[in-house]
Design a protein around this motif. Sequence first.
Motif, PDB file in Angstrom:
ATOM      1  N   SER A  47       9.979  10.210 -19.776  1.00 42.57           N
ATOM      2  CA  SER A  47      10.149   8.776 -19.575  1.00 42.57           C
ATOM      3  C   SER A  47       8.790   8.095 -19.466  1.00 42.57           C
ATOM      4  CB  SER A  47      10.968   8.509 -18.312  1.00 42.57           C
ATOM      5  OG  SER A  47      10.193   8.813 -17.160  1.00 42.57           O
ATOM      6  N   HIS A  48       8.745   6.806 -19.780  1.00 42.32           N
ATOM      7  CA  HIS A  48       7.487   6.067 -19.727  1.00 42.32           C
ATOM      8  C   HIS A  48       6.908   6.007 -18.325  1.00 42.32           C
ATOM      9  CE1 HIS A  48       7.896   5.111 -23.842  1.00 42.32           C
ATOM     10  NE2 HIS A  48       8.819   4.160 -23.729  1.00 42.32           N
ATOM     11  N   SER A  49       7.756   6.166 -17.322  1.00 37.55           N
ATOM     12  CA  SER A  49       7.276   6.080 -15.943  1.00 37.55           C
ATOM     13  C   SER A  49       6.727   7.407 -15.411  1.00 37.55           C
ATOM     14  CB  SER A  49       8.405   5.604 -15.020  1.00 37.55           C
ATOM     15  OG  SER A  49       9.466   6.547 -15.023  1.00 37.55           O
ATOM     16  N   ALA A  50       6.957   8.499 -16.127  1.00 40.25           N
ATOM     17  CA  ALA A  50       6.575   9.819 -15.614  1.00 40.25           C
ATOM     18  C   ALA A  50       5.065   9.961 -15.376  1.00 40.25           C
ATOM     19  CB  ALA A  50       7.076  10.923 -16.547  1.00 40.25           C
ATOM     20  N   PRO A  51       4.184   9.552 -16.310  1.00 41.39           N
ATOM     21  CA  PRO A  51       2.749   9.709 -16.038  1.00 41.39           C
ATOM     22  C   PRO A  51       2.291   8.949 -14.797  1.00 41.39           C
ATOM     23  CG  PRO A  51       3.106   9.364 -18.373  1.00 41.39           C
ATOM     24  CD  PRO A  51       4.425   9.100 -17.691  1.00 41.39           C
ATOM     25  N   ALA A  52       2.768   7.711 -14.641  1.00 43.00           N
ATOM     26  CA  ALA A  52       2.389   6.938 -13.455  1.00 43.00           C
ATOM     27  C   ALA A  52       2.947   7.573 -12.192  1.00 43.00           C
ATOM     28  CB  ALA A  52       2.876   5.498 -13.585  1.00 43.00           C
ATOM     29  N   HIS A  53       4.145   8.131 -12.285  1.00 44.52           N
ATOM     30  CA  HIS A  53       4.747   8.779 -11.121  1.00 44.52           C
ATOM     31  C   HIS A  53       3.909   9.984 -10.674  1.00 44.52           C
ATOM     32  CE1 HIS A  53       7.751  10.485  -8.431  1.00 44.52           C
ATOM     33  NE2 HIS A  53       7.637  11.625  -9.085  1.00 44.52           N
ATOM     34  N   HIS A  54       3.413  10.761 -11.639  1.00 48.86           N
ATOM     35  CA  HIS A  54       2.674  11.980 -11.303  1.00 48.86           C
ATOM     36  C   HIS A  54       1.214  11.717 -10.954  1.00 48.86           C
ATOM     37  CE1 HIS A  54       5.447  15.352 -11.964  1.00 48.86           C
ATOM     38  NE2 HIS A  54       6.050  14.536 -12.803  1.00 48.86           N
ATOM     39  N   PHE A  55       0.611  10.710 -11.582  1.00 50.65           N
ATOM     40  CA  PHE A  55      -0.834  10.516 -11.413  1.00 50.65           C
ATOM     41  C   PHE A  55      -1.206   9.197 -10.736  1.00 50.65           C
ATOM     42  CE2 PHE A  55      -0.247  13.430 -14.987  1.00 50.65           C
ATOM     43  CZ  PHE A  55      -0.982  14.513 -14.534  1.00 50.65           C
ATOM     44  N   GLY A  56      -0.278   8.282 -10.651  1.00 42.26           N
ATOM     45  CA  GLY A  56      -0.522   7.040  -9.937  1.00 42.26           C
ATOM     46  C   GLY A  56      -1.193   5.964 -10.755  1.00 42.26           C
ATOM     47  N   SER A  57      -2.176   6.341 -11.570  1.00 43.69           N
ATOM     48  CA  SER A  57      -2.910   5.350 -12.362  1.00 43.69           C
ATOM     49  C   SER A  57      -3.598   6.041 -13.537  1.00 43.69           C
ATOM     50  CB  SER A  57      -3.968   4.657 -11.497  1.00 43.69           C
ATOM     51  OG  SER A  57      -4.999   5.569 -11.156  1.00 43.69           O
ATOM     52  N   MET A  58      -4.034   5.204 -14.474  1.00 38.93           N
ATOM     53  CA  MET A  58      -4.793   5.735 -15.604  1.00 38.93           C
ATOM     54  C   MET A  58      -6.096   6.372 -15.133  1.00 38.93           C
ATOM     55  SD  MET A  58      -5.147   6.263 -18.825  1.00 38.93           S
ATOM     56  CE  MET A  58      -4.094   5.158 -19.756  1.00 38.93           C
ATOM     57  N   ASP A  59      -6.754   5.762 -14.157  1.00 42.58           N
ATOM     58  CA  ASP A  59      -8.009   6.318 -13.647  1.00 42.58           C
ATOM     59  C   ASP A  59      -7.808   7.732 -13.107  1.00 42.58           C
ATOM     60  OD1 ASP A  59      -9.219   3.991 -14.325  1.00 42.58           O
ATOM     61  OD2 ASP A  59      -9.608   3.313 -12.294  1.00 42.58           O
ATOM     62  N   ASN A  60      -6.707   7.943 -12.392  1.00 38.69           N
ATOM     63  CA  ASN A  60      -6.439   9.277 -11.843  1.00 38.69           C
ATOM     64  C   ASN A  60      -6.147  10.280 -12.953  1.00 38.69           C
ATOM     65  OD1 ASN A  60      -6.806   8.388  -9.227  1.00 38.69           O
ATOM     66  ND2 ASN A  60      -4.627   8.151  -8.796  1.00 38.69           N
ATOM     67  N   LEU A  61      -5.424   9.854 -13.991  1.00 35.52           N
ATOM     68  CA  LEU A  61      -5.157  10.751 -15.108  1.00 35.52           C
ATOM     69  C   LEU A  61      -6.459  11.095 -15.828  1.00 35.52           C
ATOM     70  CD1 LEU A  61      -3.276  12.327 -16.939  1.00 35.52           C
ATOM     71  CD2 LEU A  61      -2.788  10.192 -18.183  1.00 35.52           C
ATOM     72  N   LEU A  62      -7.317  10.114 -16.020  1.00 34.12           N
ATOM     73  CA  LEU A  62      -8.622  10.381 -16.644  1.00 34.12           C
ATOM     74  C   LEU A  62      -9.437  11.371 -15.807  1.00 34.12           C
ATOM     75  CD1 LEU A  62      -9.684   6.828 -17.864  1.00 34.12           C
ATOM     76  CD2 LEU A  62      -9.176   8.805 -19.305  1.00 34.12           C
ATOM     77  N   SER A  63      -9.320  11.255 -14.497  1.00 39.81           N
ATOM     78  CA  SER A  63     -10.032  12.176 -13.610  1.00 39.81           C
ATOM     79  C   SER A  63      -9.527  13.593 -13.785  1.00 39.81           C
ATOM     80  CB  SER A  63      -9.864  11.741 -12.149  1.00 39.81           C
ATOM     81  OG  SER A  63     -10.393  10.458 -11.952  1.00 39.81           O
ATOM     82  N   GLU A  64      -8.231  13.746 -13.966  1.00 39.91           N
ATOM     83  CA  GLU A  64      -7.660  15.075 -14.190  1.00 39.91           C
ATOM     84  C   GLU A  64      -8.136  15.643 -15.528  1.00 39.91           C
ATOM     85  OE1 GLU A  64      -5.998  16.945 -12.201  1.00 39.91           O
ATOM     86  OE2 GLU A  64      -5.333  15.575 -10.622  1.00 39.91           O
ATOM     87  N   VAL A  65      -8.203  14.796 -16.544  1.00 38.63           N
ATOM     88  CA  VAL A  65      -8.705  15.250 -17.844  1.00 38.63           C
ATOM     89  C   VAL A  65     -10.173  15.663 -17.721  1.00 38.63           C
ATOM     90  CG1 VAL A  65      -9.205  14.542 -20.223  1.00 38.63           C
ATOM     91  CG2 VAL A  65      -7.054  13.862 -19.151  1.00 38.63           C
ATOM     92  N   ALA A  66     -10.954  14.882 -16.976  1.00 40.57           N
ATOM     93  CA  ALA A  66     -12.357  15.239 -16.767  1.00 40.57           C
ATOM     94  C   ALA A  66     -12.478  16.565 -16.025  1.00 40.57           C
ATOM     95  CB  ALA A  66     -13.071  14.128 -15.994  1.00 40.57           C
ATOM     96  N   ALA A  67     -11.615  16.782 -15.019  1.00 40.32           N
ATOM     97  CA  ALA A  67     -11.630  18.058 -14.290  1.00 40.32           C
ATOM     98  C   ALA A  67     -11.278  19.209 -15.222  1.00 40.32           C
ATOM     99  CB  ALA A  67     -10.657  17.996 -13.117  1.00 40.32           C
ATOM    100  N   ASP A  68     -10.285  18.991 -16.097  1.00 37.92           N
ATOM    101  CA  ASP A  68      -9.964  20.014 -17.099  1.00 37.92           C
ATOM    102  C   ASP A  68     -11.192  20.312 -17.956  1.00 37.92           C
ATOM    103  OD1 ASP A  68      -7.306  20.236 -16.306  1.00 37.92           O
ATOM    104  OD2 ASP A  68      -6.568  18.799 -17.785  1.00 37.92           O
ATOM    105  N   GLY A  69     -11.948  19.258 -18.277  1.00 38.18           N
ATOM    106  CA  GLY A  69     -13.139  19.443 -19.094  1.00 38.18           C
ATOM    107  C   GLY A  69     -14.174  20.319 -18.418  1.00 38.18           C
ATOM    108  N   TYR A  70     -14.414  20.090 -17.137  1.00 39.06           N
ATOM    109  CA  TYR A  70     -15.388  20.923 -16.423  1.00 39.06           C
ATOM    110  C   TYR A  70     -14.936  22.374 -16.384  1.00 39.06           C
ATOM    111  CZ  TYR A  70     -18.369  17.099 -14.873  1.00 39.06           C
ATOM    112  OH  TYR A  70     -19.249  16.033 -14.841  1.00 39.06           O
ATOM    113  N   GLU A  71     -13.636  22.590 -16.202  1.00 39.74           N
ATOM    114  CA  GLU A  71     -13.142  23.966 -16.173  1.00 39.74           C
ATOM    115  C   GLU A  71     -13.315  24.635 -17.524  1.00 39.74           C
ATOM    116  OE1 GLU A  71      -9.168  23.591 -14.662  1.00 39.74           O
ATOM    117  OE2 GLU A  71      -9.859  22.965 -12.669  1.00 39.74           O
TER     118      GLU A  71
END
Length: 199
Positions: A47-71
């Motif tokens: 659903s369109h609401s699922a990413p916001a539900h799990h991450f809260g905001s685009m900034d938080n999702l970007l932070s998770e992607v950045a963390a994946d990058g460091y790993e």
Amino acid sequence: MPKSDATRSYHHGNLAAVIRQAAWDIVGESGVRGLSLRECARRANVSHSAPAHHFGSMDNLLSEVAADGYERMIEIVSVVQSELADPMMGCGLGYVKFAKTYPHHFRLMLGSEGANRTLPRLLKSSEAALQLLRQTIRTGWVEQNGVEPDPALLELRTLLGWSAAHGYALLAIDRRPNEMDATPPEAVFKPLARFLLIP
């Protein structure tokens, strides 16, 4: 997570990972500007609401992607180090290899684009990447000089090594293809690697 997982059905508990993988793929294809929560939801088949539900905001999702990058960066650097007789050179070459393989992610991780820099997982993964370089220099110092480096000097040398690798990596991804061929990273990093271990 393999790329194909983003399009597979998911089991309870791994939806966040599927959305993160979708975000990783989008950033790789079109950079941060191409990323949207809606497109992540579409690719993850949720659903369109699922990413916001799990991450809260685009900034938080970007932070998770950045963390994946460091790993992933740590994985690549570790592999390159294992292939070379010089672990310090492996740090620099692995860093450049990651940047050239994932240029959009590299810019997200080390730039100022949107990511929430206070996210605990991002702080932990970025520090782990820096610690890999720090520990590599420390180990080389002890092997060459027979003593532990002064902590303040170790930090200075770590920052110097990181700055050099980062500068070369940016040049490698921002200049025209093959423009850096005449000055390969091995040639640039060789004298620096020696200097980093001099008291």
